[in-house]
Structure formats: C-alpha cells, structure tokens
Scaffold this active site. Sequence first.
Site, short mmCIF file in Angstrom:
data_model
loop_
_atom_site.label_atom_id
_atom_site.label_comp_id
_atom_site.label_asym_id
_atom_site.label_seq_id
_atom_site.Cartn_x
_atom_site.Cartn_y
_atom_site.Cartn_z
N ALA A 118 -9.75 5.90 2.66
CA ALA A 118 -9.62 6.68 3.90
C ALA A 118 -10.83 7.58 4.10
O ALA A 118 -11.49 7.97 3.15
CB ALA A 118 -8.36 7.53 3.84
N LYS A 121 0.88 -1.17 0.00
CA LYS A 121 0.00 0.00 0.00
C LYS A 121 0.91 1.21 0.00
O LYS A 121 1.59 1.49 0.99
CB LYS A 121 -0.92 0.01 1.22
#
EC number: 2.8.1.10
Lengths: 65, 260
Positions: free
Chosen positions: B184, B96
């Site tokens: 997010a 990531k």
Amino acid sequence: MRVIVNGEHTEVAAGRVDALLSELDYAGSHVAVAVNFEVVPRTKWADTALNSGDEIEIITPRQGG
Amino acid sequence: MVNFCGKEFSSRLLIGSALYESPAIMQDAIRASGAQIVTVSLRRETAGGKAGDVFWSLIRDLGVTVLPNTAGCRTVREAVTTAKLARELFGTNWIKLEVIGDNDTLQPDVVGLVEAATELVNDGFEVFPYCTEDLSVAMRLVDAGCRVVMPWAAPIGSARGITNRDALKLLRDRLPDITLVVDAGLGAPSHAAAALELGFDAVLLNTAIAKAADAVAMAGAFKLAVEAGRIAYESGLMDARDFASPSTPVIGTPFWHAVS
C-alpha cells in the site's frame, strides 16, 4: 419469523437458507451465506434451518484493492 | 518468475479491481498492467446480487488468479468469517488478510492480524497479510505459517511511496525465503521500481493506477517500472557513497601536473 439479514431486521417466511435466498430474490446469483458467523456452504443451503433472531449475511463479489 | 504459495507467476505486479472509472477501463488497465493476480472483495448487496454477478463475470473473463481481501474488517472474528465467505464465494483458499486498527490511517491491527492469520492458516488458507513494516510482526506472521508478507509503504491510497526504506530493507535481509510484497501507499512508477530494487518480490497497486487521468496508460507505466526495478535488483546495484568518484580516467588528463 424475524431474522437479521445483512444487518437489517427482516420478517421472512422462509425456514431454510435456500428458501430465504429465493424469497429475497437472490436465486441464481453468485452469493455466499453465513448464519451467525458460520459459513453455510452452497451444498448445505437446502438442509440448513433458520431460527428466529438468526443473523444472516448474504454477500456477493465486489471490486477490491 | 515469482513464487506465490507454490505457484509461479511471470508478473511481479498485483493489481486491485476497485476505483476505476468504468468496468471497461478496469479490464483494460488490468490487461495493460500484465498482472496475473487481481484483488477482489465481497460485500452485502440488496439488489438480489445482480451487480456482483456482473463484476464477477468481468473478472473471470480476464483469466487471472483472484486474491480476495478482508478489507474493512476490524476484528479477528469479522476477518476470519469474511475469509471463509471469500473461500466459498471465489473458490480459492488465498486471502489478503486485513484487520484494520485505525480508521484514519487504515493502519493494520497487527495483534489481531497475527491471531487471525494463525486461525486461518490452521484452517487451510494461504494468508497474504497486509501488515506494517515491523520486523517482529512479520516474523510472527511467518511463524504462523504465512508464506507471503505484505507490508505497507505508506497508508492505503496516500501515494507517498516508501516512507521507511530501512525497515523494508531489513525485512528483505531477515526474511530471504519469504515472498515479500509492498502492498500500500505507492503513488508513482518510480516508487514501485524502488520497492523492486530493494529486493521485494512484487508490489500490489490499485489507487495509483485506477485514479490516474489515463488508468490504462498508467498501468503500462507501472508494468515497465516493476520490470526495470527487478532487473536492477538482479543486476546488483552499486552502493551509495559520500564523495565523488570520477568515471572518466584520471591518468593522462591533459595539462595535469603535480603541484607540490
């Protein structure tokens, strides 16, 4: 010999990565190592010489998002 | 099933391993979420690496796929080296990729991100880039070889939910073959459901679960929301309209007569 370990100036006796890990009490722990921004694979720890002024990162698993 | 870099997963919820009240709650919450992919990180440790060993054994006990991150990296060089350290430490070529451009918003540095992604893909990584919702950036990341793109909904840990729905919908429409994950800013299960309803393949959650008063129960709530959102997307959601459309039949309404 003075090297930088995880951002700290450190006086060490070890001349190779595997010896450095033993000296700093990381032996047997699950760590990865980079010297001067180059990753040193576990299989190369015994063959990788350290030089004065090297920047060494010793990192371990941690929680992350 | 959802495909990540050639591997099939039944869960569309990716979960972070940080911020839980205790290691036991972390494990229980991850299990309750049904997640099969768990994000982890890597850090300096002064105490001989023993805390890292304990954490790593807890994660391995779960039998999940790990997705290491480059959280906190601010330059291409830091991010690329951290990714390579993660590959060595966790034995995976998945990363990531975070290259942070601004401390207050943790907004990705999208220029550095594309550069780092290019370098890492060429080195054999499967890059999961944490990016903004900008279509051109996402297309550059795809051109660089990313098979997954992970735009934010809102800043990390902000719990604001989807702040730019049109842009996320555009990403789905323009990148139909890319695995898209909202990474997010989600705060509530309804936010996660909304992302799946837009056609996103998955969501990545951490703070909203870990900081809940009951993290394990919240993990279960997010699991249900993600499943509901996906079923809704596959079932074909109706389009919104400006005026009412009666659901009860109009013909045969009692007392009705035409007024001229």
